[in-house]
Structures are given as C-alpha cells and as structure tokens.
Design a protein around this motif. Structure first.
Motif, PDB file in Angstrom:
ATOM      1  N   GLY A   4       0.808  -1.216   0.000  1.00 36.92           N
ATOM      2  CA  GLY A   4       0.000   0.000   0.000  1.00 36.92           C
ATOM      3  C   GLY A   4       0.837   1.260   0.000  1.00 36.92           C
ATOM      4  O   GLY A   4       0.586   2.198  -0.762  1.00 36.92           O
ATOM      5  N   THR A   5       1.865   1.308   0.856  1.00 37.13           N
ATOM      6  CA  THR A   5       2.688   2.510   0.946  1.00 37.13           C
ATOM      7  C   THR A   5       3.515   2.731  -0.323  1.00 37.13           C
ATOM      8  O   THR A   5       3.758   3.876  -0.726  1.00 37.13           O
ATOM      9  CB  THR A   5       3.618   2.431   2.166  1.00 37.13           C
ATOM     10  N   SER A   6       3.941   1.652  -0.962  1.00 39.10           N
ATOM     11  CA  SER A   6       4.744   1.798  -2.179  1.00 39.10           C
ATOM     12  C   SER A   6       3.916   2.360  -3.334  1.00 39.10           C
ATOM     13  O   SER A   6       4.443   3.068  -4.200  1.00 39.10           O
ATOM     14  CB  SER A   6       5.351   0.453  -2.586  1.00 39.10           C
ATOM     15  N   ILE A   7       2.617   2.047  -3.356  1.00 39.32           N
ATOM     16  CA  ILE A   7       1.745   2.590  -4.408  1.00 39.32           C
ATOM     17  C   ILE A   7       1.640   4.109  -4.281  1.00 39.32           C
ATOM     18  O   ILE A   7       1.623   4.829  -5.286  1.00 39.32           O
ATOM     19  CB  ILE A   7       0.351   1.932  -4.338  1.00 39.32           C
ATOM     20  N   VAL A   8       1.605   4.599  -3.043  1.00 37.70           N
ATOM     21  CA  VAL A   8       1.569   6.050  -2.827  1.00 37.70           C
ATOM     22  C   VAL A   8       2.859   6.680  -3.353  1.00 37.70           C
ATOM     23  O   VAL A   8       2.828   7.702  -4.052  1.00 37.70           O
ATOM     24  CB  VAL A   8       1.392   6.376  -1.335  1.00 37.70           C
ATOM     25  N   LEU A   9       3.996   6.079  -3.033  1.00 40.62           N
ATOM     26  CA  LEU A   9       5.279   6.587  -3.509  1.00 40.62           C
ATOM     27  C   LEU A   9       5.323   6.601  -5.035  1.00 40.62           C
ATOM     28  O   LEU A   9       5.730   7.599  -5.649  1.00 40.62           O
ATOM     29  CB  LEU A   9       6.410   5.718  -2.964  1.00 40.62           C
ATOM     30  N   PHE A  10       4.896   5.516  -5.652  1.00 35.88           N
ATOM     31  CA  PHE A  10       4.922   5.435  -7.109  1.00 35.88           C
ATOM     32  C   PHE A  10       4.039   6.511  -7.739  1.00 35.88           C
ATOM     33  O   PHE A  10       4.430   7.155  -8.720  1.00 35.88           O
ATOM     34  CB  PHE A  10       4.450   4.058  -7.570  1.00 35.88           C
ATOM     35  N   THR A  11       2.849   6.719  -7.196  1.00 37.37           N
ATOM     36  CA  THR A  11       1.918   7.696  -7.766  1.00 37.37           C
ATOM     37  C   THR A  11       2.514   9.096  -7.779  1.00 37.37           C
ATOM     38  O   THR A  11       2.409   9.831  -8.773  1.00 37.37           O
ATOM     39  CB  THR A  11       0.599   7.692  -6.978  1.00 37.37           C
ATOM     40  N   VAL A  12       3.174   9.475  -6.674  1.00 38.21           N
ATOM     41  CA  VAL A  12       3.779  10.800  -6.594  1.00 38.21           C
ATOM     42  C   VAL A  12       4.934  10.923  -7.588  1.00 38.21           C
ATOM     43  O   VAL A  12       5.022  11.904  -8.340  1.00 38.21           O
ATOM     44  CB  VAL A  12       4.275  11.078  -5.160  1.00 38.21           C
ATOM     45  N   VAL A  13       5.810   9.930  -7.611  1.00 41.19           N
ATOM     46  CA  VAL A  13       6.981   9.984  -8.498  1.00 41.19           C
ATOM     47  C   VAL A  13       6.556   9.946  -9.960  1.00 41.19           C
ATOM     48  O   VAL A  13       7.088  10.689 -10.799  1.00 41.19           O
ATOM     49  CB  VAL A  13       7.945   8.820  -8.189  1.00 41.19           C
ATOM     50  N   ALA A  14       5.578   9.090 -10.288  1.00 37.40           N
ATOM     51  CA  ALA A  14       5.113   9.003 -11.678  1.00 37.40           C
ATOM     52  C   ALA A  14       4.455  10.301 -12.119  1.00 37.40           C
ATOM     53  O   ALA A  14       4.569  10.707 -13.287  1.00 37.40           O
ATOM     54  CB  ALA A  14       4.135   7.836 -11.832  1.00 37.40           C
ATOM     55  N   GLY A  15       3.750  10.973 -11.194  1.00 36.11           N
ATOM     56  CA  GLY A  15       3.145  12.260 -11.517  1.00 36.11           C
ATOM     57  C   GLY A  15       4.187  13.312 -11.846  1.00 36.11           C
ATOM     58  O   GLY A  15       4.019  14.108 -12.784  1.00 36.11           O
ATOM     59  N   SER A  64       3.845  18.192   0.878  1.00 32.91           N
ATOM     60  CA  SER A  64       2.656  17.689   0.189  1.00 32.91           C
ATOM     61  C   SER A  64       2.742  16.169   0.013  1.00 32.91           C
ATOM     62  O   SER A  64       1.726  15.472   0.106  1.00 32.91           O
ATOM     63  CB  SER A  64       2.494  18.370  -1.166  1.00 32.91           C
ATOM     64  N   PHE A  65       3.954  15.661  -0.231  1.00 33.39           N
ATOM     65  CA  PHE A  65       4.119  14.221  -0.361  1.00 33.39           C
ATOM     66  C   PHE A  65       3.787  13.501   0.946  1.00 33.39           C
ATOM     67  O   PHE A  65       3.045  12.518   0.966  1.00 33.39           O
ATOM     68  CB  PHE A  65       5.550  13.876  -0.775  1.00 33.39           C
ATOM     69  N   LEU A  66       4.334  14.012   2.062  1.00 33.64           N
ATOM     70  CA  LEU A  66       4.066  13.396   3.358  1.00 33.64           C
ATOM     71  C   LEU A  66       2.583  13.494   3.711  1.00 33.64           C
ATOM     72  O   LEU A  66       2.003  12.556   4.271  1.00 33.64           O
ATOM     73  CB  LEU A  66       4.913  14.057   4.444  1.00 33.64           C
ATOM     74  N   GLY A  67       1.977  14.638   3.389  1.00 37.13           N
ATOM     75  CA  GLY A  67       0.551  14.791   3.655  1.00 37.13           C
ATOM     76  C   GLY A  67      -0.281  13.800   2.861  1.00 37.13           C
ATOM     77  O   GLY A  67      -1.212  13.178   3.399  1.00 37.13           O
ATOM     78  N   GLU A  68       0.041  13.669   1.572  1.00 29.90           N
ATOM     79  CA  GLU A  68      -0.688  12.712   0.737  1.00 29.90           C
ATOM     80  C   GLU A  68      -0.432  11.284   1.199  1.00 29.90           C
ATOM     81  O   GLU A  68      -1.348  10.452   1.225  1.00 29.90           O
ATOM     82  CB  GLU A  68      -0.265  12.873  -0.722  1.00 29.90           C
ATOM     83  N   PHE A  69       0.804  11.015   1.572  1.00 32.19           N
ATOM     84  CA  PHE A  69       1.175   9.682   2.058  1.00 32.19           C
ATOM     85  C   PHE A  69       0.331   9.290   3.273  1.00 32.19           C
ATOM     86  O   PHE A  69      -0.226   8.188   3.351  1.00 32.19           O
ATOM     87  CB  PHE A  69       2.663   9.661   2.399  1.00 32.19           C
ATOM     88  N   LEU A  70       0.241  10.203   4.236  1.00 33.64           N
ATOM     89  CA  LEU A  70      -0.523   9.930   5.447  1.00 33.64           C
ATOM     90  C   LEU A  70      -2.017   9.829   5.160  1.00 33.64           C
ATOM     91  O   LEU A  70      -2.711   8.948   5.690  1.00 33.64           O
ATOM     92  CB  LEU A  70      -0.262  11.022   6.487  1.00 33.64           C
ATOM     93  N   LEU A  71      -2.535  10.733   4.318  1.00 38.10           N
ATOM     94  CA  LEU A  71      -3.960  10.729   3.999  1.00 38.10           C
ATOM     95  C   LEU A  71      -4.370   9.428   3.325  1.00 38.10           C
ATOM     96  O   LEU A  71      -5.353   8.791   3.724  1.00 38.10           O
ATOM     97  CB  LEU A  71      -4.299  11.918   3.102  1.00 38.10           C
ATOM     98  N   VAL A  72      -3.624   9.039   2.301  1.00 35.04           N
ATOM     99  CA  VAL A  72      -3.970   7.831   1.555  1.00 35.04           C
ATOM    100  C   VAL A  72      -3.819   6.586   2.424  1.00 35.04           C
ATOM    101  O   VAL A  72      -4.659   5.678   2.397  1.00 35.04           O
ATOM    102  CB  VAL A  72      -3.083   7.719   0.288  1.00 35.04           C
TER     103      VAL A  72
END
Length: 400
Positions: free
Chosen positions: A158-169, A181-189
C-alpha cells in the motif's frame, strides 16, 4: 483472454501444484511464470493481455485478503511495530538508496535521469512473499522470519503505491514535488485506507456472524475482500491497506466469537481453494505479458539493477535491525540476509509497471519498462529458486 485460456491456465496450475506437494523444492509461482514466458511464443496466446486494472481489481484484493485473514493475530500484535517501520521508513530509504545507485552506476551507460532512476526504484520497492513464505516456514526453525517477510509485504504494497503515484506524476510533469505535500498525501492515503478497512471490516464481520447459512457467509466475505478495496479506491485512499485491515478485522472478530471454529473452517476451505486458482491464472498471464516488454539488449543493465536492488535493501535492513532494540535482540545478521533475499519483486511491481505503461509518458519510457520488468523477472526467478537451498545451508540443524 477467453474462457478457454482461463481453463487451460487453471489446468496447468493444477499440474504444477500437484507436482510440488512438499512446497519445498521449487516455488510454484515461479514455475507458472516460466510457463507463461514459454506460452508467449505460441500465437494462440497472443491475445492474452494483462492490465493493471486486472491485477488491482481481479487478483490483488483476494490475495491480500487471504494473507491478512490467515495471518496469526498473535504475530501481528508481536511484530506490528516492525511491519510499520519496514513498510514506511524502510521502504522510503530503500527506494532512495536504490535510485542513487541506479543513477550513479546504470545512468553512466544509459544516460537516464535521476527521476527515471527514482521511478524504477518506486516500482521495485514492493515485495511479494507468495513464492517463499511456505518455504521459509518449512525450511527454518524460526517462524518469525516468515512472519516478518509476509507482514512487511502486506503493508508495503500500500505505501509503495503512494510513492509510485507521486513519483510518476512528477515524471509525466502532471504535478510538482513538495516534501510536505508528499508526506501529507502519504498519510492521507494510508490512514484513509486503514480507516475504511477497519470500519467496513467491522460491519461486515458482524453480518457474517448474524447469518446462519455458510454459503451466505462466504458471499459476504467476498464482498468484504473486494468491497473494501473498491470503496477505498473510490475515495482516493489505499485500497490495498483497506483490504489488508479488513482481513485482519474479520480474523479478529472470528477469534472473539464463541463458535469461531465453525466459521473459520468453512471460510478457510473456500479461500484456500480459490487461492491456487488465482495464483495459477495471474502468474501465467504475468509471464506472457511481461516477456513482451523486455528488450534483450538491456539484459546486462537489468542484471545490474537487480543486484543493486538487493544491495540497497540489505543496507537499509542492516541499519534498521541494528538501530531498533527489539529487532537487534531477536534477529541475527544471517536472519537479515535471508529477509533481504526473501524480498522478491512480484505482483504489485508488475501492476505498477503496467500502470506506468498505460497511464504515463515521458522521456526514457520504453527504457524504464524494459529495465524494470527485466529486474522483476530476475528477482522472481533467481531469489525464489535459490531460497530453499539458502535456508538449508544457513538453518539446517539449527535450533536458534
């Protein structure tokens, strides 16, 4: 993919599972993957396609739910801090270390950017223990090794998908990067997925106990597995973590029920029967689809990235297992080496790669696809096939 293909894949899976009766000498998923690679050369299977939606919506929720539902609650309570550390701090550090290594070494020969290296790393961070957990449990006298490998994988998916989404964006220039913003999105998701899984799992677990017909209980458990995933994805949070937590919730509620054996035996029977069917179809199709993305001229660089992924994971794990007192006390260096080698790339990595293939564009697109799928296949084959002899060498006759 037609019904004829599906039935044929299930037949092949049955044959492979029947041969591997001891679950020691070769891991079934890898054999199925190799079968898929062979089938990719046969024209009849040219229409068989695998997409990230098929993995995320058809296969992954069931596999995650089975792992979480059957994971021993006593081990979850004992190692939950370890799982959280490895799937968050450990995952992020591993991805960063690997991206630096890829950029510094592979980048020299192929001229790939640091962002491309980071994207490759984000795809390679998820681990898939389906190939090795049974081997670890039967080949060593330390069940906690298998528990750590399996527990880490369930959460870092689950956590790796969040990382991938940010980097791919960032890679496709759809969004700018910001640490906050990355940490905020990471925690929210992440926390959003956990919350939905807990609530949905609690409600449907109560419904399962209220029903008197076992068939209906199985039906509700299917709704729980897939519904928690889809509901979380609908609200933009982690469906992976939602399904994992929902599986934990069902197991917890069953444990507290006076007639738990009645419910668990029937649910176990269904999910244990459906698990090999899903694995058979998924890994054969993965072999068919994945091999089409490889460019053989990149083989040497694929090997390099595979080796670097092991080095990065080993370095980070050694640091974590030395710094955290409880881990330092219970695990030795050889345990860390085995946990490193058990961090096989698999289902989620392939899903993220296919998501990148279909949804994102940018420089080095084809190169990233070829290098990454090659590293994934090498990981699945080399690590899976060598895990049994490695455990025999390190742990045979050991009572530690």
């Amino acid at each position: 993919m037609s019904a004829y293909h599906i039935i044929f894949f299930i037949l092949i899976g049955f044959i492979v599972f029947a041969i591997d009766r001891k679950k020691e000498y070769f891991p079934v998923p890898v054999i199925l993957l190799l079968v898929g690679i062979i089938l990719s050369f046969i024209p009849y299977f040219s229409d068989v396609k695998l997409t990230e939606k098929m993995i995320f919506h058809w296969f992954l929720p069931a596999l995650l739910f089975i792992s979480a539902y059957q994971f021993p609650l006593r081990d979850l309570k004992k190692y939950y801090r370890t799982f959280i550390i490895l799937s968050t701090v450990g995952m992020l550090l591993t991805a960063f270390a690997l991206s630096v290594m890829i950029y510094g070494l592979v980048g020299i020969g192929l001229s790939i950017s640091f962002l491309s290296a980071l994207l490759i790393s984000s795809i390679l961070t998820p681990t898939d223990p389906v190939s090795v957990v049974n081997i670890l449990k039967t080949s060593t006298n330390k069940d906690q090794l298998a528990d750590v490998v399996e527990g880490e994988s369930m959460l870092n998916d689950g956590t790796s998908i969040v990382l991938f989404t940010v980097v791919a964006g960032i890679f496709s220039q759809q969004k700018s990067f910001s640490v906050l913003s990355f940490l905020g999105e990471f925690l929210l998701v992440s926390l959003g997925g956990v919350a939905i899984g807990a609530i949905f799992g609690f409600i449907l677990s109560k419904i399962i106990f209220w029903l008197n017909h076992r068939e209906y209980q199985v039906m509700v458990s299917i709704v729980l597995a897939y519904g928690s995933f889809l509901l979380a994805e609908h609200f933009g949070v982690s469906g992976v973590l939602a399904t994992v937590v929902a599986g934990f919730m069902l197991s917890y509620e069953i444990k507290n029920y006076s007639e738990q054996d009645q419910y668990r035996d029937y649910l176990d029977g269904f999910w244990q029967n459906i698990n090999p069917v899903i694995i058979s179809i998924l890994f054969i199709v993965m072999g068919i689809e994945a091999f089409n993305l490889i460019k053989i001229e990149h083989f040497g660089w694929m090997v390099a990235i595979f080796v670097l992924s092991l080095i990065a994971r080993e370095l980070v794990l050694l640091i974590i297992f030395k710094v955290v007192p409880n881990l330092k006390k219970n695990f030795k260096s050889k345990d860390v080496h085995l946990i490193t080698w058990s961090g096989i790339k698999g289902t989620v990595s392939v899903a993220l790669l296919l998501m990148f293939k279909d949804k994102y564009s940018g420089s080095d697109h084809e190169l990233i696809l070829s290098l990454t799928i090659g590293a994934i296949i090498l990981s699945m084959i080399i690590q899976s096939l060598s895990i049994y002899p490695l455990t025999q060498k390190e742990y045979k006759g050991s009572n530690e």
